[in-house]
Design a protein around this motif. Structure first.
Motif, PDB file in Angstrom:
ATOM      1  N   SER A   1     -18.713  -9.170  -3.085  1.00  0.00           N
ATOM      2  CA  SER A   1     -17.828  -9.143  -1.923  1.00  0.00           C
ATOM      3  C   SER A   1     -17.442 -10.542  -1.453  1.00  0.00           C
ATOM      4  N   GLY A   2     -16.157 -10.716  -1.187  1.00  0.00           N
ATOM      5  CA  GLY A   2     -15.663 -11.926  -0.552  1.00  0.00           C
ATOM      6  C   GLY A   2     -15.138 -12.977  -1.509  1.00  0.00           C
ATOM      7  N   VAL A   3     -14.114 -13.702  -1.045  1.00  0.00           N
ATOM      8  CA  VAL A   3     -13.532 -14.782  -1.843  1.00  0.00           C
ATOM      9  C   VAL A   3     -14.570 -15.854  -2.134  1.00  0.00           C
ATOM     10  N   ARG A   4     -15.524 -16.039  -1.231  1.00  0.00           N
ATOM     11  CA  ARG A   4     -16.543 -17.067  -1.468  1.00  0.00           C
ATOM     12  C   ARG A   4     -17.463 -16.727  -2.637  1.00  0.00           C
ATOM     13  N   SER A   5     -17.397 -15.483  -3.131  1.00  0.00           N
ATOM     14  CA  SER A   5     -18.235 -15.090  -4.272  1.00  0.00           C
ATOM     15  C   SER A   5     -17.569 -15.419  -5.617  1.00  0.00           C
ATOM     16  N   ILE A   6     -16.363 -16.010  -5.596  1.00  0.00           N
ATOM     17  CA  ILE A   6     -15.630 -16.260  -6.843  1.00  0.00           C
ATOM     18  C   ILE A   6     -16.433 -17.127  -7.807  1.00  0.00           C
ATOM     19  N   ARG A   7     -17.122 -18.131  -7.302  1.00  0.00           N
ATOM     20  CA  ARG A   7     -17.957 -18.968  -8.177  1.00  0.00           C
ATOM     21  C   ARG A   7     -19.032 -18.127  -8.873  1.00  0.00           C
ATOM     22  N   SER A   8     -19.703 -17.264  -8.114  1.00  0.00           N
ATOM     23  CA  SER A   8     -20.748 -16.412  -8.702  1.00  0.00           C
ATOM     24  C   SER A   8     -20.161 -15.432  -9.705  1.00  0.00           C
ATOM     25  N   LEU A   9     -18.992 -14.881  -9.401  1.00  0.00           N
ATOM     26  CA  LEU A   9     -18.327 -13.970 -10.329  1.00  0.00           C
ATOM     27  C   LEU A   9     -18.037 -14.676 -11.651  1.00  0.00           C
ATOM     28  N   TYR A  10     -17.477 -15.878 -11.542  1.00  0.00           N
ATOM     29  CA  TYR A  10     -17.148 -16.647 -12.750  1.00  0.00           C
ATOM     30  C   TYR A  10     -18.409 -16.976 -13.550  1.00  0.00           C
ATOM     31  N   LEU A  11     -19.465 -17.416 -12.862  1.00  0.00           N
ATOM     32  CA  LEU A  11     -20.690 -17.801 -13.567  1.00  0.00           C
ATOM     33  C   LEU A  11     -21.322 -16.606 -14.262  1.00  0.00           C
ATOM     34  N   GLN A  12     -21.246 -15.416 -13.653  1.00  0.00           N
ATOM     35  CA  GLN A  12     -21.760 -14.220 -14.322  1.00  0.00           C
ATOM     36  C   GLN A  12     -21.010 -13.962 -15.628  1.00  0.00           C
ATOM     37  N   ALA A  13     -19.679 -13.944 -15.531  1.00  0.00           N
ATOM     38  CA  ALA A  13     -18.871 -13.681 -16.725  1.00  0.00           C
ATOM     39  C   ALA A  13     -19.070 -14.775 -17.775  1.00  0.00           C
ATOM     40  N   LEU A  14     -19.180 -16.026 -17.320  1.00  0.00           N
ATOM     41  CA  LEU A  14     -19.383 -17.143 -18.244  1.00  0.00           C
ATOM     42  C   LEU A  14     -20.720 -17.024 -18.960  1.00  0.00           C
ATOM     43  N   GLU A  15     -21.747 -16.607 -18.244  1.00  0.00           N
ATOM     44  CA  GLU A  15     -23.071 -16.472 -18.842  1.00  0.00           C
ATOM     45  C   GLU A  15     -23.055 -15.428 -19.961  1.00  0.00           C
ATOM     46  N   VAL A  16     -22.370 -14.317 -19.702  1.00  0.00           N
ATOM     47  CA  VAL A  16     -22.235 -13.282 -20.733  1.00  0.00           C
ATOM     48  C   VAL A  16     -21.509 -13.846 -21.950  1.00  0.00           C
ATOM     49  N   SER A  17     -20.393 -14.532 -21.704  1.00  0.00           N
ATOM     50  CA  SER A  17     -19.562 -15.052 -22.801  1.00  0.00           C
ATOM     51  C   SER A  17     -20.332 -16.047 -23.656  1.00  0.00           C
ATOM     52  N   LYS A  18     -21.022 -16.987 -23.022  1.00  0.00           N
ATOM     53  CA  LYS A  18     -21.742 -18.011 -23.773  1.00  0.00           C
ATOM     54  C   LYS A  18     -22.889 -17.402 -24.574  1.00  0.00           C
ATOM     55  N   SER A  19     -23.553 -16.404 -23.989  1.00  0.00           N
ATOM     56  CA  SER A  19     -24.655 -15.759 -24.699  1.00  0.00           C
ATOM     57  C   SER A  19     -24.167 -15.032 -25.946  1.00  0.00           C
ATOM     58  N   LYS A  20     -23.091 -14.276 -25.805  1.00  0.00           N
ATOM     59  CA  LYS A  20     -22.591 -13.509 -26.948  1.00  0.00           C
ATOM     60  C   LYS A  20     -22.005 -14.425 -28.016  1.00  0.00           C
ATOM     61  N   ARG A  21     -21.374 -15.523 -27.601  1.00  0.00           N
ATOM     62  CA  ARG A  21     -20.863 -16.486 -28.577  1.00  0.00           C
ATOM     63  C   ARG A  21     -22.017 -17.075 -29.380  1.00  0.00           C
ATOM     64  N   CYS A  22     -23.112 -17.402 -28.678  1.00  0.00           N
ATOM     65  CA  CYS A  22     -24.279 -17.970 -29.344  1.00  0.00           C
ATOM     66  C   CYS A  22     -24.879 -16.984 -30.352  1.00  0.00           C
ATOM     67  N   GLN A  23     -24.826 -15.699 -30.026  1.00  0.00           N
ATOM     68  CA  GLN A  23     -25.394 -14.675 -30.903  1.00  0.00           C
ATOM     69  C   GLN A  23     -24.421 -14.258 -32.003  1.00  0.00           C
ATOM     70  N   GLY A  24     -23.228 -14.850 -32.017  1.00  0.00           N
ATOM     71  CA  GLY A  24     -22.250 -14.527 -33.045  1.00  0.00           C
ATOM     72  C   GLY A  24     -21.599 -13.174 -32.867  1.00  0.00           C
ATOM     73  N   LYS A  25     -21.568 -12.674 -31.634  1.00  0.00           N
ATOM     74  CA  LYS A  25     -20.994 -11.355 -31.375  1.00  0.00           C
ATOM     75  C   LYS A  25     -19.616 -11.484 -30.739  1.00  0.00           C
ATOM     76  N   GLU A  26     -18.830 -10.402 -30.843  1.00  0.00           N
ATOM     77  CA  GLU A  26     -17.552 -10.336 -30.150  1.00  0.00           C
ATOM     78  C   GLU A  26     -17.336  -8.924 -29.647  1.00  0.00           C
ATOM     79  N   GLY A  27     -16.393  -8.765 -28.700  1.00  0.00           N
ATOM     80  CA  GLY A  27     -16.131  -7.455 -28.112  1.00  0.00           C
ATOM     81  C   GLY A  27     -16.111  -7.537 -26.597  1.00  0.00           C
ATOM     82  N   LEU A  28     -16.388  -6.390 -25.955  1.00  0.00           N
ATOM     83  CA  LEU A  28     -16.422  -6.303 -24.495  1.00  0.00           C
ATOM     84  C   LEU A  28     -17.879  -6.257 -24.035  1.00  0.00           C
ATOM     85  N   PHE A  29     -18.200  -7.032 -22.999  1.00  0.00           N
ATOM     86  CA  PHE A  29     -19.583  -7.099 -22.526  1.00  0.00           C
ATOM     87  C   PHE A  29     -19.595  -7.177 -20.998  1.00  0.00           C
ATOM     88  N   PHE A  30     -20.557  -6.476 -20.399  1.00  0.00           N
ATOM     89  CA  PHE A  30     -20.690  -6.437 -18.947  1.00  0.00           C
ATOM     90  C   PHE A  30     -21.951  -7.181 -18.521  1.00  0.00           C
TER      91      PHE A  30
END
Length: 515
Positions: free
Chosen positions: A253-282
């Protein structure tokens, strides 16, 4: 080509409009036909034509009502050309109030109608060009706002600006969709915008070239967002663009959460890239809790203690357990390597404290396994850590034997263990049966620092680690490292580092977001 929708309750009129007018000559193509105002309204919302040519007299929903409802329900309604069989000024006045593009009397004069198409087409193209310019300016402005929020800039005015640019309330519930692939960011943002028809552009590009979208949950459900992600994934992979990682944050909730939203999505992306995976991840499906992160830190700490204590049998199992937890969990190997770098630093410091030289040891390890920074996979990381611990453990055991009768060495060891407690040189001199003045001189000769300088440096270094890795309050950090008085701790921290503890913590968090 610009799309035009034809609307009339007489099929013969529709056929005449479709076949007798040279639409392509003026940059138009017929995208649909409707026999009623209600049918036309549905097609307008679905097809998004640039122009609607409609009869004024139709049952249920007439032409003027169609114009009014389109303008009321759409952010960017099409232009309208009204056709009427009645030379009635009242109808023309109503059309003028609705700001229709043209009002034409039946029967249609072909030359007059073509002149109308030429004028309307030029007007649509001019407005489209102006809209594209406005969209580019908005995109640049929004990108700057969102990146400032992502970098950790916290300001009420900035949040209000971002809320207006995103067309959301400051307390709206939001999610972040982040795409990592090799396609150019401009092309990717255009593709994303097409998947959110009618919505304001809420996309951005981070400093590593990833493209994201901030999505209000009230406009796009989780199921719909997943559908959009799947459509984008099929589009990209169908174009032979690989790999493609699309990650989703949890809703916050809230515009001030944008940093946390981005960091969550970034953490998923970096982890899956490291594992050599692709697709959709939550994020919610595989996120690390603070407790799990703390577990890694605890494993590192126990491993270092076992190496320093010479427990070689325990070390082998702990190395295996540590690297397995990195590999099977949610950890990016780059993050895992930073934790191993901390282990390196801990062991090297311990060797130095025991009057050893860690340089040759590290040179041998790098000669056998390469540098830590060049490691790309977990098996290589495990071999590196195993060698580091075995070599360091053997050297520390040798140094321990050499230092058994070295009293000052035991004093320094005691200070290293107990620096967070209340330490006084007088108390140490009594404990180790030495003259306090002589102990102070010997301490400085051995360490190059006075007793108080040495203790303060140990406390500040520990404080820096706690500020980096925990969410503890400044007062709690001060107490943990041996400063009951928070103000005194803040003063000492600034004198040693040149900045306040709060600033140091904020800078570290910003650096983590950039990675």
């Amino acid at each position: 080509m610009m799309n035009v929708l034809l609307v009339d309750d007489e099929p013969l009129v529709l056929e005449g409009l479709r076949t007798m007018v040279h639409w392509g000559k003026f940059g138009f193509q017929v995208c649909g036909e409707a026999l009623s105002g209600a049918e036309a309204l549905n097609l307008i919302h679905r097809l998004r034509p640039e122009l609607v040519v409609t009869d004024i007299h139709m049952p249920a929903l007439n032409g003027l009502e169609l114009v009014e409802q389109s303008k009321r329900t759409m952010e960017r309604p099409p232009k309208f050309v009204i056709l009427s069989g009645y030379d009635d000024f009242g109808y023309a006045l109503s059309a003028m109030k609705q700001k229709v593009a043209e009002y034409v009397l039946k029967p249609i004069d072909e030359e007059e109608f073509e002149a109308i198409l030429q004028r309307v087409g030029a007007s649509i193209q001019a407005e489209s060009a102006a809209q594209r310019t406005e969209n580019r300016m908005h995109s640049l402005f929004l990108n700057n706002l969102l990146n400032r929020l992502i970098q950790g800039e916290a300001d009420e005015g900035l949040e209000q600006q971002a809320a207006r640019a995103l067309h959301v309330k400051t307390d709206a519930e939001l999610r972040c969709l982040l795409v990592e692939t090799d396609i150019g960011s401009a092309d990717l943002r255009e593709r994303l915008q097409l998947l959110f028809p009618g919505a304001v552009d809420r996309s951005f590009q981070d400093n590593a070239g990833r493209v994201g979208v901030i999505v209000p949950t009230e406009e796009c459900s989780a199921d719909r967002l997943e559908e959009i992600g799947l459509a984008l994934y099929r589009d990209l992979t169908g174009s032979l663009i690989r790999p493609v990682i699309i990650s989703f944050s949890d809703p916050l909730s809230g515009v001030r959460s944008i940093r946390s939203l981005y960091l969550q999505a970034l953490e998923v992306s970096k982890s899956k890239r490291c594992q050599g995976k692709e697709g959709l991840f939550f994020y919610g499906c595989c996120r690390k809790t603070p407790e799990q992160r703390a577990d890694h830190d605890e494993k590192i700490k126990r491993l270092a203690e076992s190496v320093c204590a010479g427990l070689s049998e325990a070390v082998e199992g702990q190395v295996h357990d540590l690297v397995a937890s990195f590999a099977s969990g949610f950890s990016d190997i780059e993050w895992a390597k930073t934790r191993i770098a901390d282990l390196e630093l801990t062991l090297c410091r311990r060797i130095s404290e025991m009057n050893g030289t860690p340089g040759p040891l590290m040179a041998r390890i790098r000669e056998q396994h390469g540098s830590l920074g060049d490691i790309k996979d977990y098996p290589a990381l495990k071999a590196y850590v195993g060698c580091l611990c075995a070599e360091a453990g053997a050297l520390l055991l040798l140094l321990a034997k050499q230092n058994e009768n070295n009293t000052i060495f035991h004093v320094i060891q005691y200070v290293d263990r107990e620096f967070h407690a209340k330490l006084q040189l007088q108390d140490l001199s009594r404990q180790f049966h030495m003259n306090a003045t002589y102990l102070g001189q010997l301490f400085k000769k051995t360490t190059g620092k006075t007793f108080n300088e040495y203790v303060n440096e140990k406390r500040i270094e520990e404080a820096k680690k706690l500020l980096k890795r925990t969410q503890a309050k400044i007062s709690d950090v001060a107490l943990k490292v041996g400063y009951p008085n928070t103000d005194y701790f803040i003063s000492k921290f600034k004198s040693y580092t040149g900045m306040l503890p709060s600033v140091y913590k904020g800078q570290w968090e910003n650096r983590q977001a950039d990675q």
